[in-house]
Design an enzyme around this catalytic site. Structure first.
Site, PDB file in Angstrom:
ATOM      1  N   LYS A 204       0.789  -1.151   0.025  1.00 50.60           N
ATOM      2  CA  LYS A 204      -0.273  -0.101   0.042  1.00 50.60           C
ATOM      3  C   LYS A 204       0.700   1.312   0.012  1.00 50.60           C
ATOM      4  CE  LYS A 204      -2.839   3.359   1.125  1.00 50.60           C
ATOM      5  NZ  LYS A 204      -3.872   3.843   0.206  1.00 50.60           N
ATOM      6  N   CYS A 258      -2.402  11.386   0.963  1.00 54.51           N
ATOM      7  CA  CYS A 258      -1.509  10.041   0.841  1.00 54.51           C
ATOM      8  C   CYS A 258      -0.450  10.086   0.010  1.00 54.51           C
ATOM      9  CB  CYS A 258      -2.456   9.411  -0.232  1.00 54.51           C
ATOM     10  SG  CYS A 258      -4.317   9.111   0.283  1.00 54.51           S
TER      11      CYS A 258
HETATM   12  N1  SAJ Z   1       0.435  14.901  -9.167  1.00 52.47           N
HETATM   13  C1  SAJ Z   1       1.293  15.473 -10.093  1.00 52.47           C
HETATM   14  N2  SAJ Z   1       1.883  14.985 -11.255  1.00 52.47           N
HETATM   15  C2  SAJ Z   1       1.311  13.900 -11.620  1.00 52.47           C
HETATM   16  C3  SAJ Z   1       0.314  13.393 -10.887  1.00 52.47           C
HETATM   17  C4  SAJ Z   1      -0.125  13.787  -9.673  1.00 52.47           C
HETATM   18  O1  SAJ Z   1       2.012  16.632  -9.588  1.00 52.47           O
HETATM   19  O2  SAJ Z   1       1.803  13.328 -12.684  1.00 52.47           O
HETATM   20  C5  SAJ Z   1       0.164  15.521  -7.931  1.00 52.47           C
HETATM   21  C6  SAJ Z   1      -1.421  16.001  -7.896  1.00 52.47           C
HETATM   22  O3  SAJ Z   1      -1.602  17.348  -8.477  1.00 52.47           O
HETATM   23  C7  SAJ Z   1      -1.332  15.978  -6.230  1.00 52.47           C
HETATM   24  C8  SAJ Z   1      -0.774  14.775  -5.980  1.00 52.47           C
HETATM   25  O4  SAJ Z   1       0.297  14.627  -6.804  1.00 52.47           O
HETATM   26  O5  SAJ Z   1      -1.080  17.237  -5.955  1.00 52.47           O
HETATM   27  C9  SAJ Z   1      -1.318  13.289  -5.424  1.00 52.47           C
HETATM   28  O6  SAJ Z   1      -2.468  13.221  -6.245  1.00 52.47           O
HETATM   29  P1  SAJ Z   1      -3.119  11.721  -6.862  1.00 52.47           P
HETATM   30  O7  SAJ Z   1      -4.172  11.778  -7.799  1.00 52.47           O
HETATM   31  O8  SAJ Z   1      -2.140  11.024  -7.679  1.00 52.47           O
HETATM   32  O9  SAJ Z   1      -3.367  10.892  -5.525  1.00 52.47           O
HETATM   33  P2  SAJ Z   1      -4.426  10.984  -4.554  1.00 52.47           P
HETATM   34  O10 SAJ Z   1      -3.518  11.208  -3.351  1.00 52.47           O
HETATM   35  O11 SAJ Z   1      -5.472  11.620  -4.824  1.00 52.47           O
HETATM   36  O12 SAJ Z   1      -4.778   9.359  -4.346  1.00 52.47           O
HETATM   37  C10 SAJ Z   1      -3.749   8.299  -4.312  1.00 52.47           C
HETATM   38  C11 SAJ Z   1      -4.171   7.148  -5.154  1.00 52.47           C
HETATM   39  N3  SAJ Z   1      -3.153   6.467  -5.405  1.00 52.47           N
HETATM   40  C12 SAJ Z   1      -2.456   5.913  -6.359  1.00 52.47           C
HETATM   41  O13 SAJ Z   1      -2.779   6.535  -7.599  1.00 52.47           O
HETATM   42  C13 SAJ Z   1      -1.205   5.120  -6.618  1.00 52.47           C
HETATM   43  C14 SAJ Z   1      -5.438   6.307  -4.779  1.00 52.47           C
HETATM   44  O14 SAJ Z   1      -5.518   5.398  -5.614  1.00 52.47           O
HETATM   45  C15 SAJ Z   1      -5.159   6.148  -3.324  1.00 52.47           C
HETATM   46  O15 SAJ Z   1      -6.342   5.521  -2.911  1.00 52.47           O
HETATM   47  C16 SAJ Z   1      -5.133   7.230  -2.439  1.00 52.47           C
HETATM   48  O16 SAJ Z   1      -3.967   8.036  -2.849  1.00 52.47           O
HETATM   49  C17 SAJ Z   1      -4.679   6.714  -1.093  1.00 52.47           C
HETATM   50  O17 SAJ Z   1      -5.755   6.793  -0.308  1.00 52.47           O
HETATM   51  O18 SAJ Z   1      -3.719   6.303  -0.864  1.00 52.47           O
END
Ligand code: SAJ
Length: 425
Positions: A204, A258
């Site tokens: 995880k 996360c």
């Molecule tokens: N971000 C970037 N560049 C990217 C992708 C994301 O800068 O290419 C930034 C986003 O703007 C944001 C951050 O990363 O600030 C996180 O966004 P995210 O959409 O990647 O993740 P979360 O935190 O909304 O959700 C994640 C998810 N995990 C993965 O995709 C591996 C989700 O499936 C999990 O359920 C969640 O974390 C969790 O609860 O752990």
């Protein structure tokens, strides 16, 4: 089967209601009386599509109730927060989990299943939770089935993902895993993947760490390309034409509860070995400083000292500002005190946020897009008429169509506007 869930937040409440929808007799427990009052009045206290209707359905059916007190059950699920502690490596604060387990212990009976869904640092089940349960005299694996089953759902799609996602089930023993797998089979249509507790904990954490490290790589690329005067976004586009390469997107930093939290749970357990993970955190947390430095350069010789931030949430199309890099950027700009900073975010109700886009842009010399909300993608000249200088610095590179009169700056062409080499981290 009777189930007792402890913690009725973003994960605990939908999980409890999902079991109740499938005819399991569920009592949901929370320490916050306002949560219990609200649920007993039939009103959910969090925002999640479909959840209100689902609550009404299970209340009508009589399969769900909520309470401040733990009740005897066959299965217990703990879904309480695990924040970072304020120590050197921001380790995992297990205190809410341990206190939830302590509340369950007086009710435990032979044959019960105790599941921890909260995100926890590796080895927490073996080193802390198992000994706590065994202090009662029960033997884990024989008397009590103890399991870590991490959640991986995305807010906004929780009810769908709870049913359809794969589910990792990590028991202290294979018997524990089998017992919990039977519990989740109640409604999970995705694959049920069996493993042990410490593998489940680590997998995880690595899912979100993988993303954090890859975003750091993209963010580092923008710094290298800025120095070498290369378009980083074109580089990403080209490299991703390779069938086995998937570079992530750069941005103003990494937020949310996360990606910006979980890697520290690994780092704090193994600080000497987790070098890439630590460096990635460092790179991503330095991005707000870099964005502020760019803003300072872009605002030099601007016609007014007004600038407008677009988007305060940690990512697009959500209302969540937890750990948001945009909030950090706003704080740094306020502390500098050089500009009149306005904010516009149609998803956030906050005294600092202008409701009206025209008010937010009046006399502004720069828009800085910090969040990829859909509303921003179609931004065009008609909204910008009140601006003193029509200049956009888009840290997420999301505009669909760029009109000629707009100066459009992003991580691909920033070197053309900010010649001076910006200090890296
Ligand atoms: N971000 C970037 N560049 C990217 C992708 C994301 O800068 O290419 C930034 C986003 O703007 C944001 C951050 O990363 O600030 C996180 O966004 P995210 O959409 O990647 O993740 P979360 O935190 O909304 O959700 C994640 C998810 N995990 C993965 O995709 C591996 C989700 O499936 C999990 O359920 C969640 O974390 C969790 O609860 O752990």
């Amino acid at each position: 089967m009777k189930l007792c869930t402890i913690g009725l937040g973003y994960i605990g409440l939908p999980t409890a209601i999902m079991f109740a929808k499938h005819d399991v007799n569920v009592v949901g427990v929370d320490i916050d009386p306002r949560v219990i009052d609200s649920l007993n009045r039939g009103v959910i206290h969090i925002e999640e599509p479909g959840l209100q209707e689902a609550l009404e359905e299970v209340l009508e059916k009589g399969t769900f109730s909520s309470s401040l007190n733990v009740e005897q059950a066959d299965v217990y699920i703990v879904a309480v927060p695990t924040p970072n502690q304020s120590d050197q490596y921001k380790s995992c604060d297990l205190s809410y989990v341990l206190s939830a387990v302590n509340r369950v212990i007086p009710y435990l009976e032979i044959g019960n299943v105790l599941i921890i869904e909260s995100t926890i640092s590796p080895r927490s089940m073996d080193d802390f939770i198992k000994p706590l349960v065994e202090k009662t005299g029960f033997i884990v694996g024989k008397d009590i089935h103890l399991v870590h089953c991490p959640e991986r759902v995305l807010p906004g799609q929780i009810l769908h993902e709870l049913v359809n996602n794969n589910r990792i089930i990590g028991g202290i023993t294979p018997q524990c895993t089998d017992a919990a797998a039977d519990v989740y089979r109640t409604f999970v249509k995705g694959e049920i993947i069996k493993t042990d507790a410490k593998t489940a904990e680590m997998s995880k954490l690595m899912e979100n760490t993988y993303r954090d490290v890859n975003i750091a790589l993209a963010n580092e690329l923008t710094q290298i390309c800025h120095e070498l005067e290369i378009d980083a976004l074109e580089v990403i586009k080209m490299a991703n034409k390779h069938p086995r390469v998937q570079l992530h997107s750069p941005g103003p930093g990494v937020g949310g509860h996360c990606l910006a939290v979980d890697p520290y749970f690994i780092i704090s357990k193994s600080p000497k070995e987790s070098r890439i993970i630590q460096l990635s955190r460092e790179i991503n947390t330095s991005m707000p400083n870099i964005v502020v430095k760019h803003i300072n350069e872009l605002m030099k010789e601007s016609p007014t000292n007004v600038l407008t931030l677009f988007g305060l949430t940690y990512k697009g199309n959500v209302d969540d500002t937890r750990e948001s890099p945009a909030i950090e950027i706003l704080a740094q700009l306020k502390e500098q005190g050089k500009y009149e900073v306005r904010c516009f975010d149609p998803h956030v109700l906050h005294p600092l946020v202008d409701i009206n886009i025209q008010d937010a842009l009046k006399d502004s010399s720069l828009i800085v897009i910090l969040t990829d909300h859909d509303e921003f993608k179609t931004l065009n000249g008609k909204y910008l008429s009140g601006m003193e200088r029509k200049r956009i610095f888009d840290t997420k590179h999301i505009l669909n169509k760029i009109e000629e009169e707009i100066e459009y700056i992003h991580f691909g062409n920033i070197h053309q506007f900010v010649k001076k080499q910006v200090a890296t981290i």
